[in-house]
Write a protein that holds these residues in place. Structure first.
Motif, short mmCIF file in Angstrom:
data_model
loop_
_atom_site.label_atom_id
_atom_site.label_comp_id
_atom_site.label_asym_id
_atom_site.label_seq_id
_atom_site.Cartn_x
_atom_site.Cartn_y
_atom_site.Cartn_z
N ALA A 1 19.95 -25.98 16.26
CA ALA A 1 20.45 -26.60 17.49
C ALA A 1 21.73 -25.90 17.95
O ALA A 1 21.92 -25.62 19.15
N SER A 2 22.62 -25.61 17.00
CA SER A 2 23.87 -24.92 17.35
C SER A 2 23.58 -23.49 17.84
O SER A 2 24.24 -22.99 18.76
N HIS A 3 22.59 -22.85 17.22
CA HIS A 3 22.21 -21.51 17.67
C HIS A 3 21.66 -21.55 19.10
O HIS A 3 21.91 -20.63 19.90
N GLY A 4 20.94 -22.61 19.41
CA GLY A 4 20.43 -22.77 20.78
C GLY A 4 21.55 -22.95 21.78
O GLY A 4 21.50 -22.42 22.91
N ILE A 5 22.60 -23.67 21.37
CA ILE A 5 23.76 -23.84 22.26
C ILE A 5 24.44 -22.49 22.48
O ILE A 5 24.83 -22.14 23.61
N ARG A 6 24.58 -21.73 21.41
CA ARG A 6 25.19 -20.39 21.54
C ARG A 6 24.39 -19.53 22.50
O ARG A 6 24.95 -18.82 23.35
N TRP A 7 23.07 -19.54 22.34
CA TRP A 7 22.21 -18.73 23.22
C TRP A 7 22.39 -19.15 24.67
O TRP A 7 22.47 -18.29 25.56
N THR A 8 22.49 -20.45 24.91
CA THR A 8 22.68 -20.95 26.28
C THR A 8 24.03 -20.52 26.84
O THR A 8 24.13 -20.12 28.01
N ILE A 9 25.08 -20.60 26.02
CA ILE A 9 26.42 -20.19 26.46
C ILE A 9 26.42 -18.74 26.91
O ILE A 9 26.98 -18.39 27.96
N LYS A 10 25.77 -17.87 26.12
CA LYS A 10 25.74 -16.45 26.46
C LYS A 10 24.82 -16.17 27.64
O LYS A 10 25.17 -15.40 28.55
N LYS A 11 23.65 -16.81 27.65
CA LYS A 11 22.66 -16.57 28.69
C LYS A 11 23.16 -17.02 30.05
O LYS A 11 23.00 -16.32 31.06
N LYS A 12 23.78 -18.19 30.09
CA LYS A 12 24.26 -18.77 31.35
C LYS A 12 25.69 -18.35 31.69
O LYS A 12 26.23 -18.77 32.71
N GLN A 13 26.31 -17.55 30.79
CA GLN A 13 27.67 -17.04 31.01
C GLN A 13 28.67 -18.19 31.25
O GLN A 13 29.49 -18.16 32.16
N TRP A 14 28.60 -19.18 30.38
CA TRP A 14 29.48 -20.33 30.52
C TRP A 14 30.94 -19.98 30.28
O TRP A 14 31.84 -20.68 30.75
N LEU A 15 31.20 -18.91 29.53
CA LEU A 15 32.58 -18.54 29.24
C LEU A 15 33.35 -18.12 30.49
O LEU A 15 34.58 -18.07 30.48
N ASP A 16 32.61 -17.82 31.56
CA ASP A 16 33.26 -17.45 32.83
C ASP A 16 33.62 -18.66 33.68
O ASP A 16 34.25 -18.53 34.73
N LEU A 17 33.21 -19.85 33.23
CA LEU A 17 33.46 -21.07 34.00
C LEU A 17 34.88 -21.59 33.78
O LEU A 17 35.56 -21.19 32.83
N GLY A 18 35.31 -22.49 34.66
CA GLY A 18 36.58 -23.17 34.47
C GLY A 18 36.50 -24.12 33.29
O GLY A 18 35.41 -24.49 32.84
N ILE A 19 37.65 -24.55 32.81
CA ILE A 19 37.70 -25.37 31.59
C ILE A 19 36.95 -26.69 31.76
O ILE A 19 36.23 -27.12 30.86
N GLY A 20 37.08 -27.31 32.94
CA GLY A 20 36.42 -28.59 33.16
C GLY A 20 34.91 -28.47 33.16
O GLY A 20 34.20 -29.23 32.48
N ALA A 21 34.40 -27.49 33.92
CA ALA A 21 32.95 -27.27 33.99
C ALA A 21 32.40 -26.86 32.63
O ALA A 21 31.30 -27.26 32.23
N LEU A 22 33.16 -26.07 31.88
CA LEU A 22 32.72 -25.62 30.56
C LEU A 22 32.61 -26.79 29.59
O LEU A 22 31.60 -26.94 28.88
N ILE A 23 33.64 -27.65 29.54
CA ILE A 23 33.63 -28.80 28.63
C ILE A 23 32.46 -29.72 28.94
O ILE A 23 31.77 -30.22 28.03
N LEU A 24 32.21 -29.97 30.23
CA LEU A 24 31.11 -30.85 30.63
C LEU A 24 29.77 -30.28 30.16
O LEU A 24 28.93 -31.02 29.62
N ARG A 25 29.57 -29.00 30.35
CA ARG A 25 28.31 -28.37 29.92
C ARG A 25 28.16 -28.37 28.40
O ARG A 25 27.06 -28.57 27.87
N LEU A 26 29.26 -28.13 27.70
CA LEU A 26 29.20 -28.16 26.23
C LEU A 26 28.85 -29.56 25.73
O LEU A 26 28.08 -29.71 24.77
N LEU A 27 29.42 -30.57 26.38
CA LEU A 27 29.14 -31.95 25.99
C LEU A 27 27.66 -32.28 26.22
O LEU A 27 26.99 -32.85 25.33
#
Length: 354
Positions: free
Chosen positions: A55-81
């Motif tokens: 499950a954690s590996h799937g989250i990592r894949w999504t973070i990289k695929k969707k380029q979440w690291l380029d998002l603002g802190i608020g949008a990033l936290i919401l997506r991670l949650l």
């Protein structure tokens, strides 16, 4: 770090981290519910841990695929949650399918209750969210470090390029002045013109030899400075006298090439050349505490339009700043019948910045 090394490190950390999580689950059952300990219970904890790992590996894949690291802190936290909750639900679903439908172990060691599902989901969501925060934090630190290295590399390349450009500005400037001086003497005094060519040859050899170096010693600079002043003395037909004094403890100090010569050329151009009777130039190099002081005094007067910020002085101070990462002090003052230029810079030796 190469991609293959990063991948190995990632999986090592994953297996180690979730392996510790599995051990904690097993120890929790052992100490809190010792009667429930059984081989089936241990296997169940491994299934929970393994499912959470993927499950954690799937989250990592999504973070990289969707380029979440380029998002603002608020949008990033919401997506991670949201990703953590979804990962927890899928992981719990996977665990219960394996245990209940495939292995049919619930009746043997665990009374399944739907009321406990929200607790399972919440606990695992929290674990996955904490994992996501750690992963994003690590990637952010890695990205900041990479950006810092790239910035330093760019600054170093820019520094080298600017040093080359500054040297390229000074050398033609000096060469053209010297050639004009020789041209003026060729028809008047061939012997003096020949001596001037010899001195100019030595100066150009020095310039070429040290053009690839950022620094020279005071001793090396003074040797070529005397050649330059000899050349100018011939040009002014003995109307230029000079003295060069350098304390013994300054001779091994380093400076950018042709800095003193640039100051001396400035004194000749704006001082001695303006006087029909000529004059004298005195050059002194002294060291006090952590500073090196270069003082050039020439006969003459400061003109109202003269502020000491010509191209030669600007280039000399710029090269000093690049070399020592510290701005030098340059002053121009009138003292009785003399113009005194004072350059103060850090007193450094080759070993200090090698």
């Amino acid at each position: 770090m190469k991609d293959s090394s990063k991948t190995l490190l990632y999986w090592f950390c994953q297996l180690l981290g979730w392996g510790i999580y599995i051990a904690i689950l097993i120890l929790s059952v052992k100490f809190n519910k010792p009667d429930a300990m059984s081989p089936q219970m241990i296997v169940a904890q491994f299934i929970i841990g393994t499912s959470t790992l993927f499950a954690s590996h799937g989250i990592r894949w999504t973070i990289k695929k969707k380029q979440w690291l380029d998002l603002g802190i608020g949008a990033l936290i919401l997506r991670l949650l949201m990703a953590s909750i979804l990962g927890s639900i899928l992981s719990n679903l996977n665990v219960h399918i394996l245990l209940y439908l495939i292995f049919d172990w619930f009746d043997n060691f665990h009374a399944f209750e739907w009321s406990n599902v929200p607790i399972y989901v919440f606990n695992l969501s929290f674990m996955l969210f904490m994992w996501s925060i750690l992963y994003v934090g690590f990637k952010s630190i890695e990205s900041a470090r990479k950006n810092k290295i790239e910035k330093l590399t760019t600054q170093t390349a820019l520094k080298d390029a600017e040093l080359i450009a500054l040297k390229a500005q000074i050398n033609p400037h000096f060469l053209f002045n010297s050639l004009n001086n020789i041209r003026a003497l060729i028809l008047q005094d061939q012997m003096k013109a020949r001596d001037m060519v010899t001195n100019l040859s030595d100066i150009l050899r020095y310039s070429i030899e040290f053009s690839k170096r950022e620094k020279v010693t005071i001793a090396e600079e003074i040797d070529i400075l005397k050649n330059y002043l000899d050349l100018e003395s011939i040009q002014y037909d003995g109307r230029l006298n000079y003295q060069v004094k350098a304390d013994e403890n300054t001779l091994n100090c380093i400076i950018p090439p042709m800095v003193i010569q640039t100051l001396a050329e400035n004194a000749v151009k704006h001082g001695i050349s303006q006087l029909k009777e000529g004059g004298e130039i005195t050059i002194e190099v002294t060291k006090s505490d952590e500073d090196l002081e270069i003082r050039i005094a020439n006969t003459g007067q400061i003109k109202p339009s003269s502020n000491g910020t010509g191209i030669g002085i600007k280039n000399a101070t710029s090269r000093i700043q690049w070399l020592f990462n510290a701005a030098p002090s340059f002053t121009l003052a009138q003292k009785e019948e003399q113009v005194v230029a004072t350059l103060i810079l850090p007193a450094k030796y080759e070993s200090d910045i090698s």
